[in-house]
Design an enzyme around this catalytic site. Structure first.
Site, mmCIF file in Angstrom:
data_model
loop_
_atom_site.group_PDB
_atom_site.id
_atom_site.type_symbol
_atom_site.label_atom_id
_atom_site.label_comp_id
_atom_site.label_asym_id
_atom_site.label_seq_id
_atom_site.Cartn_x
_atom_site.Cartn_y
_atom_site.Cartn_z
ATOM 1 N N GLU B 59 -16.384 -1.206 -3.017
ATOM 2 C CA GLU B 59 -17.347 -0.111 -3.155
ATOM 3 C C GLU B 59 -18.153 -0.183 -4.435
ATOM 4 O OE1 GLU B 59 -14.338 0.177 -2.002
ATOM 5 O OE2 GLU B 59 -14.664 0.916 0.028
ATOM 6 N N PHE B 82 -15.917 5.957 4.138
ATOM 7 C CA PHE B 82 -15.432 7.335 4.090
ATOM 8 C C PHE B 82 -15.707 7.835 2.673
ATOM 9 C CE2 PHE B 82 -12.992 5.654 7.572
ATOM 10 C CZ PHE B 82 -12.715 6.731 8.405
ATOM 11 N N HIS B 128 -8.952 10.578 4.345
ATOM 12 C CA HIS B 128 -10.079 10.475 5.278
ATOM 13 C C HIS B 128 -10.594 11.869 5.614
ATOM 14 C CE1 HIS B 128 -7.751 6.749 5.906
ATOM 15 N NE2 HIS B 128 -8.876 6.168 6.252
HETATM 16 C C1 LIG Z 1 -11.303 1.444 -0.945
HETATM 17 C C2 LIG Z 1 -11.342 1.445 0.535
HETATM 18 N N1 LIG Z 1 -12.491 1.159 1.168
HETATM 19 C C3 LIG Z 1 -12.551 1.159 2.516
HETATM 20 C C4 LIG Z 1 -11.450 1.459 3.260
HETATM 21 C C5 LIG Z 1 -11.533 1.491 4.780
HETATM 22 N N2 LIG Z 1 -10.733 0.402 5.328
HETATM 23 C C6 LIG Z 1 -9.457 0.585 5.718
HETATM 24 S S1 LIG Z 1 -8.721 -0.836 6.162
HETATM 25 C C7 LIG Z 1 -10.123 -1.728 5.888
HETATM 26 C C8 LIG Z 1 -10.115 -3.199 6.124
HETATM 27 C C9 LIG Z 1 -9.034 -3.883 5.359
HETATM 28 O O1 LIG Z 1 -9.043 -5.235 5.674
HETATM 29 P P1 LIG Z 1 -7.962 -6.216 5.062
HETATM 30 O O2 LIG Z 1 -7.791 -5.949 3.620
HETATM 31 O O3 LIG Z 1 -8.307 -7.599 5.458
HETATM 32 O O4 LIG Z 1 -6.600 -5.758 5.726
HETATM 33 P P2 LIG Z 1 -6.204 -5.816 7.277
HETATM 34 O O5 LIG Z 1 -6.473 -4.451 7.813
HETATM 35 O O6 LIG Z 1 -7.001 -6.877 7.927
HETATM 36 O O7 LIG Z 1 -4.742 -6.132 7.287
HETATM 37 C C10 LIG Z 1 -11.143 -0.912 5.445
HETATM 38 C C11 LIG Z 1 -12.504 -1.350 5.137
HETATM 39 C C12 LIG Z 1 -10.279 1.761 2.557
HETATM 40 N N3 LIG Z 1 -9.135 2.072 3.201
HETATM 41 N N4 LIG Z 1 -10.239 1.731 1.218
#
Ligand SMILES: Cc1ncc(C[n+]2csc(CCOP(=O)(O)OP(=O)(O)O)c2C)c(N)n1
Ligand SMILES: Cc1ncc(C[n+]2csc(CCOP(=O)(O)OP(=O)(O)O)c2C)c(N)n1
Ligand SMILES: [Mg+2]
Ligand SMILES: [Mg+2]
Lengths: 339, 326, 330
Positions: B59, B82, B128
């Site tokens: 972010e 979010f 959220h």
């Molecule tokens: C700081 C933040 N930004 C955005 C999100 C929304 N979000 C939740 S999971 C995710 C993707 C995470 O991907 P990865 O780190 O590859 O983990 P995976 O779910 O593939 O195991 C996002 C963008 C969040 N939880 N926290």
């Protein structure tokens, strides 16, 4: 079967079974199968309208159980993330507890129903409560390890996160801090190639998260995360290094994400059907089972018995959670501060 | 044309992007997937990968680079997936974007619009569900926009994009699909800083912004049946703030209920109340009342707890009725 | 492969040398003003001049952007800021082009010179450079954006996010690290477990280059190569210039608390001004008379700037509330 491609320090050579007894190998398989079965039940509950939200570890089980078994649940700490069902089960969280979390019951040990499901936390099991903003737990693990060192304890802290999350500033700050202070911590990236819909090629210009270790002067190891023994061995080496006071390691554990990101997502909208089928074919569970069979330590009858046992436990957990009380609205204001 | 709040966001983005080639959108999952709420669905198909980009999961980078891109002539409209995940970018928003004009004595400006879905009642739990406006309303140099209706979404979003300064555009997740309304096809602007009386009344004034305006309108309708006439003032933007409209309604009814979903203490309701106390005290017939989320860190997940947190039409109705009887 | 030292004519070399000297003389004068109680705080480029001047010269000045930090006096001079501008800024005068007296000294910024305004919070500027580069790429302009920062600042999350963002999007950005071995009092070994900041480039799949920051020609070549790469659409480069700061972190700091005089004396043997002077003399571009002329010219410019700023008006207190938001031109 076990193979860990090492960048930096290579893990000690081990036999194919990782030095694990048959009993421990069976335990490993049990946790993997349990994680899968519980996870599948969670989806059934979601589609049945009983659980508003599910986020899965399917495809990550070998990675999670493999790491957990190389750690010591009596003295090490976990800082997990939402996919880590298999990890926390192997650290002693029970199926009943998982189901109480899914259904947000008052006796959910993670948060008493306050957080979304899969936001693991369990004081008695040395699992540190996690939040939704990704990558914050990496810093907590470094801090836990710092405290362990200051207090003269033999504890290792393990942080888990996805490859997408490795682009957060907190990842960098956590690894840098831990490496400068040579802290006993292992950083486990469960690399499933996607951050929700965004493929790793749009997340970073490198093919391996392990390459980032070079920036911190620590070992970065790519691991086949579909092979629990490879994961076990790589973790064991990293943990041993941490306990020797040589500092942190970064494991880039390649896994597959067999489900959509969560129950609010549909991955068919951004991933080709062939890719999904190809990943399905790499499922770590049948792979480990056939390896055990090839070693003569597993057969159909054992498999059948295990399935019956697991189904019983999952049913029990589901019933238990359904019968458990929901949080009393009167507790809304509790726990804002220490009592 | 009748459309949902979410469609209003999407169609406004589309219309603006067709009009102004400088507009780019980026953030997590905004491209192929069209955003986790589908607010940008189809936009990458229409405008290409250069103008609608999936960014890495970071972010601070999303906002920090938007600042640079704005200074170099584009009109970035970054999305924070979010509102709860805006906090890693607070430094870039508060200490950079909002401060760059002032610190450069007016020579640099940062025309960006940060879109972020906020608010609860959607089983989103602590991370959220948050209403984050109070943190940001405190920041001079930033503008904070919180539309309640599809019509306002369109006029305010277009005006935000045209604005020369950084705007935080907060869209309520609960409103996305549940709130529908008429939205004209042609482009129009609603100036930032103009509140709107969404319902005229004489007994009590409810002052609110964002989703709770809709809940307040429901409450007002029920109260009308019970003979209580409620005026509902929608602030629409909380910075800049339409102080005139606030004082006007306060003086008109003499009874003010300020409603927000964010928690009470240090919430923006305090600012609205202080303003009335400073400038309209002797027009009041009752103490100012605030109805807000309780002072817990964020909204819990379990339906029992979530419901206990939420500011519902029923709670608003009860509070307004109480006030009317004072 | 483009010739990266192209353009380093004798005139350009002498111009670089002049800017290095000017920065040093100006910097010294700022400390005098501080000790006289006329300038509340000073941040120096003292020791960093070769890195800063050469990197600016390697860019397409007037077209490319720099996104500097407080250490970059020599850089902004080389980008075209005048000694008068610097002194107006130092003394917080109304006509300070950087901020109209709003920011602390050394918080550079000028639209005309394509120097992006900078704040005090370290490392935020790396993101802004990536963003400028993003816009340049999307607009198909051959612009390069260069951010500078200290090695201490590489421990910030923004460092990681900016490099990753620029790398994955192949942006025309240059990240120039001025590694002087200290973040205020904290030595680099307590900042990172690797000897070279450049090693971090591997984590982003971009080149990481180490150069001798006391050698302006080496720095020029490294930055020029990075600019060529950036303009060719091949993405960003991380350059680490090894340098040293000869003075305390700021006028509020006393570096005797954390580093020995011997260490500083040893570093001064590689003073970039001395190194470059020798180089120019060896190339017969500089003799005693010319050397004196350069010094005199710099000193005259600094004297002029001091006097000019001394009598310049302070900001009118009634302007306190201005420029919070855009002011429509009437
Ligand atoms: C700081 C933040 N930004 C955005 C999100 C929304 N979000 C939740 S999971 C995710 C993707 C995470 O991907 P990865 O780190 O590859 O983990 P995976 O779910 O593939 O195991 C996002 C963008 C969040 N939880 N926290
Ligand atoms: C985010 C942030 N934290 C702390 C500070 C205070 N601070 C100012 S300069 C500095 C040291 C920076 O060191 P380095 O990046 O190596 O740059 P140098 O001054 O050595 O050129 C610190 C800690 C700051 N400005 N910003
Ligand atoms: Mg992933
Ligand atoms: Mg330094």
């Amino acid at each position: 079967m076990a193979k860990a491609k090492a960048k930096g320090k290579a893990p000690a050579k081990k036999s194919a079974d990782g030095g694990l007894s048959t009993e421990r190998l069976h335990e490993m398989y049990y946790h993997m199968v349990m994680a899968r079965a519980l996870d599948e039940r969670c989806w059934v509950m979601n589609r049945g309208g009983q659980a508003p939200f599910v986020i899965s570890g399917q495809g990550h089980e070998a990675a999670q159980v493999g790491t957990a078994m190389a750690l010591d649940p009596t003295q090490d700490f976990l800082c997990p993330y939402y996919r880590d069902l298999g990890l926390v089960l192997a650290f002693g969280v029970t199926p009943r507890e998982v189901m109480c979390g899914l259904l947000a019951r008052a006796n959910d040990p993670s948060s008493g129903g306050r957080q979304m499901p899969s936001h693991w936390g369990h004081a008695a099991r040395r699992i540190i409560t996690g939040s939704s903003p990704v990558a914050t737990q990496i810093l907590h693990a470094a801090g836990v390890a710092l405290a362990a060192r200051v207090r003269g304890e033999d504890t290792v802290a393990a942080a888990f996160f996805g490859e997408g999350s490795s682009n957060q500033g907190d990842f960098h700050e956590g690894l840098n801090f831990a490496s400068v202070h040579r802290l006993p911590v292992i950083f486990v990236c469960e690399n499933n190639g996607y951050a929700i819909s965004v493929p790793v090629s749009k997340q970073m210009a490198i093919s391996s998260v392990a390459a980032r270790a070079a920036g911190y002067g620590i070992p970065g190891v790519e691991v086949d995360g579909l092979d629990p023994l490879a994961v076990y061995q790589a973790t064991e080496a990293a943990v041993a290094r941490a306990r020797r006071g040589e500092g942190p390691s970064l494991l880039d554990v390649k896994v597959v994400r067999l489900t959509s990101h969560s129950s609010d997502d549909d991955q068919r909208s951004y991933r080709p059907a062939e890719d999904l089928a190809a990943e399905r074919a790499q499922d770590p569970l049948p792979r480990f089972r056939s390896w055990m069979e090839s070693q003569g330590i597993w057969d159909d009858q054992q498999e059948q018995q295990l399935m019956i046992r697991i189904k019983g436990e999952v049913d029990d957990a589901t019933e238990f959670a359904l019968a458990s009380p929901v949080p009393d609205a009167g507790t809304l204001l509790d726990h804002v501060y220490a009592p | 044309m009748a459309m949902t709040y979410l469609e209003a966001v999407r169609e406004t983005l589309r219309q603006e992007m067709r009009r102004d080639a400088r507009i780019i959108i980026y953030g997590e999952d905004v491209g192929v997937r069209g955003g986790v709420f589908r607010a940008t669905e189809g936009l990458q198909d229409e405008f290409g990968e250069d103008r609608v980009m999936d960014s890495p999961l970071a972010e601070s980078a999303i906002i920090g680079t938007a600042i640079g891109a704005a200074i170099n002539g584009l009109r970035p409209v970054p999305e924070i997936q979010f509102a709860d995940f805006i906090f890693p970018a607070v430094n870039q928003i508060v200490q950079e974007a909002a401060r760059i004009r002032y610190r450069s004595n007016g020579t640099f400006g940062v025309p960006i619009v940060i879109r972020a879905p906020y608010g609860g009642g959607i089983h989103g739990a602590l991370y959220h569900s948050q209403s984050i406006e109070a943190f940001f309303a405190h920041v001079p140099g930033l503008k904070v926009v919180m539309p309640a209706t599809p019509y306002d979404v369109k006029g305010l979003l277009a005006a935000s994009i045209e604005d020369e300064d950084p705007v935080l555009f907060l869209e309520h997740k609960g409103a996305y699909r549940s709130i529908r309304g008429d939205v004209p096809d042609e482009r129009y602007l609603i100036p930032l800083g103009e509140a709107e009386v969404k319902r005229e009344g004489t007994d009590v004034s409810i002052i609110s912004w964002g989703m709770t305006v809709n809940s307040s309108l429901k409450a007002a309708e029920n109260l009308a049946k019970q003979g209580v006439s409620v005026e509902v003032l929608d602030l629409r933007t909380i910075r800049p703030l339409d102080t005139e409209a606030i004082l006007k309604t306060a003086k008109k009814t003499g009874k003010v209920l300020v409603v927000h979903e964010d928690n009470l203490t240090g919430g923006f309701g305090g600012e609205v109340s202080a303003l009335i106390a400073e400038h309209a005290l002797f027009h009041l017939d009752a103490p100012i009342r605030r109805l807000a989320g309780p002072d817990v860190p964020a909204m819990p997940y379990a339906p029992s707890l979530e419901h206990a947190f939420l500011v519902t039409p029923e709670k608003i109705e009860a509070a307004a009725k109480d006030l009317a009887a004072f | 492969m483009a010739d990266v030292s192209e353009g380093l004519t004798p005139e350009v070399l002498m111009d670089m040398y002049y800017h290095m000297v000017l920065a040093r003389v100006l910097d010294d004068r700022m400390w005098v003003m501080n000790r006289l109680g006329r300038a509340p705080v000073v941040y120096s480029s003292n020791g960093h001049e070769a890195t800063q001047v050469a990197s600016a010269f390697a860019l397409d000045r007037g077209h490319d952007w720099v996104v500097p930090y407080y250490r970059d006096l020599a850089l902004v001079l080389a980008m075209g800021m005048t000694p008068r501008d610097v002194f107006l800024h130092l003394m917080g005068r109304a006509d300070d082009p950087n901020s109209g007296g709003r920011q602390m000294p050394a918080h550079w910024g000028s639209v005309d010179l394509k120097i992006l305004t900078t704040g005090s919070v370290v490392t935020t500027q790396m993101m802004h450079a990536a963003g400028i580069a993003l816009a340049a790429k999307l607009k198909h302009e051959p612009t390069v954006a260069m951010a500078t920062f200290g090695e201490g600042s590489t421990s910030q999350g923004d460092f990681h996010e900016a490099l990753n963002f620029a790398a994955v999007m192949k942006l025309p950005a240059i990240f120039l690290n001025e590694n002087n071995g200290y973040a205020i009092s904290v030595p680099a070994r307590k900042q990172m477990a690797v000897p070279d900041v450049a090693a971090r480039a591997q984590g982003y799949g971009i080149p990481g280059v180490v150069v001798d920051g006391n050698d302006p020609i080496k720095v020029f070549e490294a930055v020029r190569a990075a600019a060529v790469r950036a303009r060719a659409g091949e993405g960003p480069t991380l350059i680490e210039a090894k340098t040293y700061r000869f003075v305390p972190h700021s006028s509020d700091d006393d570096d005797r608390a954390y580093r020995s005089r011997e260490e500083v004396a040893e570093a001064k043997k590689h003073d970039p001004l001395v190194v470059f002077e020798q180089e120019l003399r060896e190339q017969h571009l500089l003799d005693d008379a010319q050397h004196k002329a350069v010094l005199d010219r710099a000193k005259a410019a600094v004297d002029d700037a001091t006097e000019f700023a001394d009598t310049a008006p302070d900001p009118d207190p009634s302007t306190l509330g201005r420029h919070v938001y855009h002011e429509a031109v009437l």
